[in-house]
Design a protein around this motif. Sequence first.
Motif, PDB file in Angstrom:
ATOM      1  N   ASN A   1       0.831  -1.207   0.000  1.00 23.95           N
ATOM      2  CA  ASN A   1       0.000   0.000   0.000  1.00 23.95           C
ATOM      3  C   ASN A   1       0.866   1.257   0.000  1.00 23.95           C
ATOM      4  O   ASN A   1       0.473   2.294  -0.542  1.00 23.95           O
ATOM      5  N   MET A   2       2.049   1.151   0.602  1.00 25.08           N
ATOM      6  CA  MET A   2       2.950   2.305   0.568  1.00 25.08           C
ATOM      7  C   MET A   2       3.402   2.614  -0.857  1.00 25.08           C
ATOM      8  O   MET A   2       3.610   3.756  -1.224  1.00 25.08           O
ATOM      9  N   LYS A   3       3.552   1.561  -1.674  1.00 24.33           N
ATOM     10  CA  LYS A   3       3.895   1.794  -3.087  1.00 24.33           C
ATOM     11  C   LYS A   3       2.821   2.651  -3.748  1.00 24.33           C
ATOM     12  O   LYS A   3       3.126   3.627  -4.437  1.00 24.33           O
ATOM     13  N   SER A   4       1.556   2.254  -3.536  1.00 24.82           N
ATOM     14  CA  SER A   4       0.457   3.028  -4.126  1.00 24.82           C
ATOM     15  C   SER A   4       0.485   4.457  -3.604  1.00 24.82           C
ATOM     16  O   SER A   4       0.282   5.414  -4.360  1.00 24.82           O
ATOM     17  N   ALA A   5       0.751   4.592  -2.308  1.00 22.66           N
ATOM     18  CA  ALA A   5       0.781   5.930  -1.697  1.00 22.66           C
ATOM     19  C   ALA A   5       1.879   6.788  -2.336  1.00 22.66           C
ATOM     20  O   ALA A   5       1.698   7.990  -2.544  1.00 22.66           O
ATOM     21  N   ILE A   6       3.008   6.171  -2.659  1.00 26.84           N
ATOM     22  CA  ILE A   6       4.104   6.919  -3.300  1.00 26.84           C
ATOM     23  C   ILE A   6       3.686   7.397  -4.688  1.00 26.84           C
ATOM     24  O   ILE A   6       3.987   8.520  -5.098  1.00 26.84           O
ATOM     25  N   ILE A   7       2.981   6.532  -5.410  1.00 22.93           N
ATOM     26  CA  ILE A   7       2.523   6.943  -6.746  1.00 22.93           C
ATOM     27  C   ILE A   7       1.538   8.110  -6.620  1.00 22.93           C
ATOM     28  O   ILE A   7       1.618   9.097  -7.369  1.00 22.93           O
ATOM     29  N   HIS A   8       0.640   8.034  -5.643  1.00 24.19           N
ATOM     30  CA  HIS A   8      -0.297   9.141  -5.431  1.00 24.19           C
ATOM     31  C   HIS A   8       0.458  10.421  -5.049  1.00 24.19           C
ATOM     32  O   HIS A   8       0.176  11.498  -5.579  1.00 24.19           O
ATOM     33  N   GLY A   9       1.395  10.296  -4.123  1.00 25.80           N
ATOM     34  CA  GLY A   9       2.178  11.470  -3.716  1.00 25.80           C
ATOM     35  C   GLY A   9       2.954  12.059  -4.886  1.00 25.80           C
ATOM     36  O   GLY A   9       3.022  13.285  -5.059  1.00 25.80           O
ATOM     37  N   SER A  10       3.519  11.186  -5.723  1.00 29.77           N
ATOM     38  CA  SER A  10       4.289  11.648  -6.881  1.00 29.77           C
ATOM     39  C   SER A  10       3.389  12.349  -7.896  1.00 29.77           C
ATOM     40  O   SER A  10       3.771  13.351  -8.502  1.00 29.77           O
ATOM     41  N   ALA A  11       2.189  11.797  -8.073  1.00 31.07           N
ATOM     42  CA  ALA A  11       1.242  12.400  -9.022  1.00 31.07           C
ATOM     43  C   ALA A  11       0.866  13.805  -8.556  1.00 31.07           C
ATOM     44  O   ALA A  11       0.872  14.765  -9.341  1.00 31.07           O
ATOM     45  N   LEU A  12       0.577  13.944  -7.265  1.00 32.95           N
ATOM     46  CA  LEU A  12       0.230  15.264  -6.732  1.00 32.95           C
ATOM     47  C   LEU A  12       1.402  16.236  -6.864  1.00 32.95           C
ATOM     48  O   LEU A  12       1.221  17.396  -7.248  1.00 32.95           O
ATOM     49  N   ALA A  13       2.610  15.747  -6.558  1.00 30.49           N
ATOM     50  CA  ALA A  13       3.785  16.620  -6.655  1.00 30.49           C
ATOM     51  C   ALA A  13       3.993  17.092  -8.087  1.00 30.49           C
ATOM     52  O   ALA A  13       4.383  18.235  -8.330  1.00 30.49           O
ATOM     53  N   SER A  14       3.697  16.196  -9.047  1.00 30.10           N
ATOM     54  CA  SER A  14       3.885  16.575 -10.458  1.00 30.10           C
ATOM     55  C   SER A  14       2.909  17.684 -10.861  1.00 30.10           C
ATOM     56  O   SER A  14       3.195  18.481 -11.747  1.00 30.10           O
ATOM     57  N   TYR A  15       1.752  17.725 -10.223  1.00 33.92           N
ATOM     58  CA  TYR A  15       0.821  18.839 -10.446  1.00 33.92           C
ATOM     59  C   TYR A  15       1.341  20.114  -9.796  1.00 33.92           C
ATOM     60  O   TYR A  15       1.308  21.199 -10.378  1.00 33.92           O
ATOM     61  N   CYS A  16       1.777  19.945  -8.553  1.00 32.70           N
ATOM     62  CA  CYS A  16       2.170  21.098  -7.736  1.00 32.70           C
ATOM     63  C   CYS A  16       3.164  22.006  -8.450  1.00 32.70           C
ATOM     64  O   CYS A  16       3.052  23.228  -8.403  1.00 32.70           O
ATOM     65  N   VAL A  17       4.134  21.401  -9.152  1.00 33.83           N
ATOM     66  CA  VAL A  17       5.226  22.195  -9.750  1.00 33.83           C
ATOM     67  C   VAL A  17       4.814  22.908 -11.044  1.00 33.83           C
ATOM     68  O   VAL A  17       5.616  23.621 -11.640  1.00 33.83           O
ATOM     69  N   GLU A  18       3.569  22.712 -11.476  1.00 31.29           N
ATOM     70  CA  GLU A  18       3.139  23.312 -12.741  1.00 31.29           C
ATOM     71  C   GLU A  18       2.731  24.779 -12.627  1.00 31.29           C
ATOM     72  O   GLU A  18       2.431  25.417 -13.634  1.00 31.29           O
ATOM     73  N   ASP A  19       2.616  25.282 -11.400  1.00 34.70           N
ATOM     74  CA  ASP A  19       2.281  26.705 -11.232  1.00 34.70           C
ATOM     75  C   ASP A  19       2.908  27.172  -9.917  1.00 34.70           C
ATOM     76  O   ASP A  19       3.471  26.370  -9.175  1.00 34.70           O
ATOM     77  N   PHE A  20       2.827  28.447  -9.640  1.00 36.91           N
ATOM     78  CA  PHE A  20       3.407  28.974  -8.405  1.00 36.91           C
ATOM     79  C   PHE A  20       2.663  28.467  -7.171  1.00 36.91           C
ATOM     80  O   PHE A  20       1.421  28.370  -7.170  1.00 36.91           O
ATOM     81  N   GLY A  21       3.460  28.197  -6.127  1.00 32.69           N
ATOM     82  CA  GLY A  21       2.898  27.923  -4.806  1.00 32.69           C
ATOM     83  C   GLY A  21       1.835  26.854  -4.799  1.00 32.69           C
ATOM     84  O   GLY A  21       2.000  25.787  -5.402  1.00 32.69           O
ATOM     85  N   ILE A  22       0.730  27.132  -4.112  1.00 34.42           N
ATOM     86  CA  ILE A  22      -0.327  26.130  -3.904  1.00 34.42           C
ATOM     87  C   ILE A  22      -1.438  26.212  -4.958  1.00 34.42           C
ATOM     88  O   ILE A  22      -2.441  25.504  -4.864  1.00 34.42           O
ATOM     89  N   LYS A  23      -1.238  27.051  -5.973  1.00 37.51           N
ATOM     90  CA  LYS A  23      -2.297  27.261  -6.977  1.00 37.51           C
ATOM     91  C   LYS A  23      -2.871  25.961  -7.538  1.00 37.51           C
ATOM     92  O   LYS A  23      -4.091  25.791  -7.613  1.00 37.51           O
ATOM     93  N   GLN A  24      -1.979  25.050  -7.962  1.00 36.60           N
ATOM     94  CA  GLN A  24      -2.453  23.804  -8.567  1.00 36.60           C
ATOM     95  C   GLN A  24      -3.145  22.900  -7.541  1.00 36.60           C
ATOM     96  O   GLN A  24      -4.149  22.269  -7.853  1.00 36.60           O
ATOM     97  N   LEU A  25      -2.588  22.875  -6.330  1.00 36.84           N
ATOM     98  CA  LEU A  25      -3.192  22.040  -5.281  1.00 36.84           C
ATOM     99  C   LEU A  25      -4.607  22.492  -4.967  1.00 36.84           C
ATOM    100  O   LEU A  25      -5.461  21.690  -4.587  1.00 36.84           O
ATOM    101  N   GLN A  26      -4.854  23.801  -5.089  1.00 36.34           N
ATOM    102  CA  GLN A  26      -6.202  24.325  -4.813  1.00 36.34           C
ATOM    103  C   GLN A  26      -7.198  23.930  -5.894  1.00 36.34           C
ATOM    104  O   GLN A  26      -8.377  23.812  -5.645  1.00 36.34           O
ATOM    105  N   LYS A  27      -6.663  23.727  -7.114  1.00 42.58           N
ATOM    106  CA  LYS A  27      -7.527  23.475  -8.266  1.00 42.58           C
ATOM    107  C   LYS A  27      -7.830  22.009  -8.527  1.00 42.58           C
ATOM    108  O   LYS A  27      -8.863  21.657  -9.082  1.00 42.58           O
ATOM    109  N   ILE A  28      -6.869  21.154  -8.168  1.00 43.12           N
ATOM    110  CA  ILE A  28      -6.903  19.766  -8.634  1.00 43.12           C
ATOM    111  C   ILE A  28      -8.168  19.021  -8.195  1.00 43.12           C
ATOM    112  O   ILE A  28      -8.653  19.182  -7.076  1.00 43.12           O
ATOM    113  N   THR A  29      -8.699  18.215  -9.129  1.00 49.39           N
ATOM    114  CA  THR A  29      -9.887  17.420  -8.837  1.00 49.39           C
ATOM    115  C   THR A  29      -9.508  15.936  -8.786  1.00 49.39           C
ATOM    116  O   THR A  29      -8.419  15.556  -9.212  1.00 49.39           O
TER     117      THR A  29
END
Lengths: 309, 309
Positions: free
Chosen positions: B257-285
């Motif tokens: 399950n930690m493997k799956s969690a890493i993939i989820h964390g990596s996916a979120l991080a890949s979104y995060c870096v696409e705009d300044f600060g928390i902008k992408q995290l606020q938008k993501i669905t």
Amino acid sequence: MSLLTVGSIAFDKIETPFGKTEKIVGGAGTYIALAASLYNNNQTVISIVGEDFPEEMLNEFRNRKINLDGLQIIKGEKTFFWSGKYSKDMNSRTTLATELNVLEHFNPIVPEKHQITDYLMLGNLSPVVQFKVIEQLKVRPKLIAMDTMNFWMDISLDQLKKTISMVDLIIINDEEARQLSNEYSLISAAKTIRKMGPKFVIIKKGEHGALLFYEENIFHAPALPLEEVFDPTGAGDTFAGGFMGYISSTDNISFENMKSAIIHGSALASYCVEDFGIKQLQKITKKDLENRICQFVELTKFNVIDSVK
Amino acid sequence: MSLLTVGSIAFDKIETPFGKTEKIVGGAGTYIALAASLYNNNQTVISIVGEDFPEEMLNEFRNRKINLDGLQIIKGEKTFFWSGKYSKDMNSRTTLATELNVLEHFNPIVPEKHQITDYLMLGNLSPVVQFKVIEQLKVRPKLIAMDTMNFWMDISLDQLKKTISMVDLIIINDEEARQLSNEYSLISAAKTIRKMGPKFVIIKKGEHGALLFYEENIFHAPALPLEEVFDPTGAGDTFAGGFMGYISSTDNISFENMKSAIIHGSALASYCVEDFGIKQLQKITKKDLENRICQFVELTKFNVIDSVK
């Protein structure tokens, strides 16, 4: 299927934090041919050595069904020699000596019966030499792959681009891809390089694995995390040799099959670095290879299908 | 399952090759909480801000079911502020200003009803603060995870080791792992760090992905190759937040399950870096996240089972 391999056959003298060697057999062509011979027994090598090159090694090539009709053995001259020392973290190396010897005037000659080949692997050599080999082929192979290095980008960029424009696949490392493309992002670098000709681009990232680019698709293969890298010499050539050995023996150039070929090449490279020079490549068995492939599967497999439902 | 998150809530001012921001909301605790809130709606944050912190952002936390009972809002004082500038290749950054403000005398207080929690995530903060939070818990959580940074290794190594000895999982980057363990090889580094206490070690390698170590097992997750990284700020915290959000919501701390969690964390991080600060995290669905997870599957899947038979 037939595989034609072009690359240097050399003597190396290597120093790593773990020890040093005397003159041992090395060269891109040697690593590529040995690695490919684990898959393909219809391989021909185009290269050049001096009369100081050991008959014993030539016999090992022959025992591995590597055809040496295209190997020039120059009487009274010496084999290419390279000596280098690795930094403590193995991430950089200093060249201590380079003696081109027979390689200086190498004019590759493809014997007539090998001028039709299914697959062609151009190891790192002058782009002029690589070009001359392609020119001698009567029929275009199913896949032409090439390696190169930043040295040729520095001194021979126009000829290099000419050679690159004629191949289907280029296999280079991340630094080289950045220099060649003038792009920092590896995605942008691969796009730029694909516009130069190759449909397929493989970017090797050393301990961080490799990326394969084809049209809009990307595949990422990890490198096997190793506790100790004993000697990184030849790892990239072993990767390329394993890759092309696998592709030519399976006779399938689909994106899916290239993924498998990358895992095989990575597995072989992970063996190669465990001892000096070609020692591990000479020892490895099919069973060893299978075990290592399984480690790659274990290392990368995950299941998130349920988790996104 | 309940998740207690400890971390700084801050103002950042960021400059990258793509532009610069005014003061925007940042801080490890912010990124972790926002990322985790995509999975877990039973989260409590322990942190501190000044009275200059925008009510609007507090409301956004509340709307995401992030409990703020443990957030200290200090009248007449200012929120922690960090300003930094990234190099052209985004691989290094220079701190332009650090104003600790309220963070200087932060004494974390875990409200009584949150002193029993299923999961605890200690974001990068002084190891004393992290330790004080663990001390206040009445029952040991199912999993305690922590982040840290080289700064604490430089100035507070003994206290840091004391805190590390009490956690189950440490999430750090490759440089930090090397500094903490005094080992270059990441396998050796993870071994040494596991001897300090944590059963699980995650080593983040930035654009090269992440490694999870547990007993004799290693899992390698790639990072999604991105054409442009717009702003790397908070990517590591987003990874940790996504990871712990996933683990706590699935309530399963197995290696699989930690493997799956890493993939989820990596996916979120890949979104995060696409705009300044928390902008992408606020938008993501949830739908965005599913799509990105599928990209990870595409990026890494291969089939060599037949090829080794």
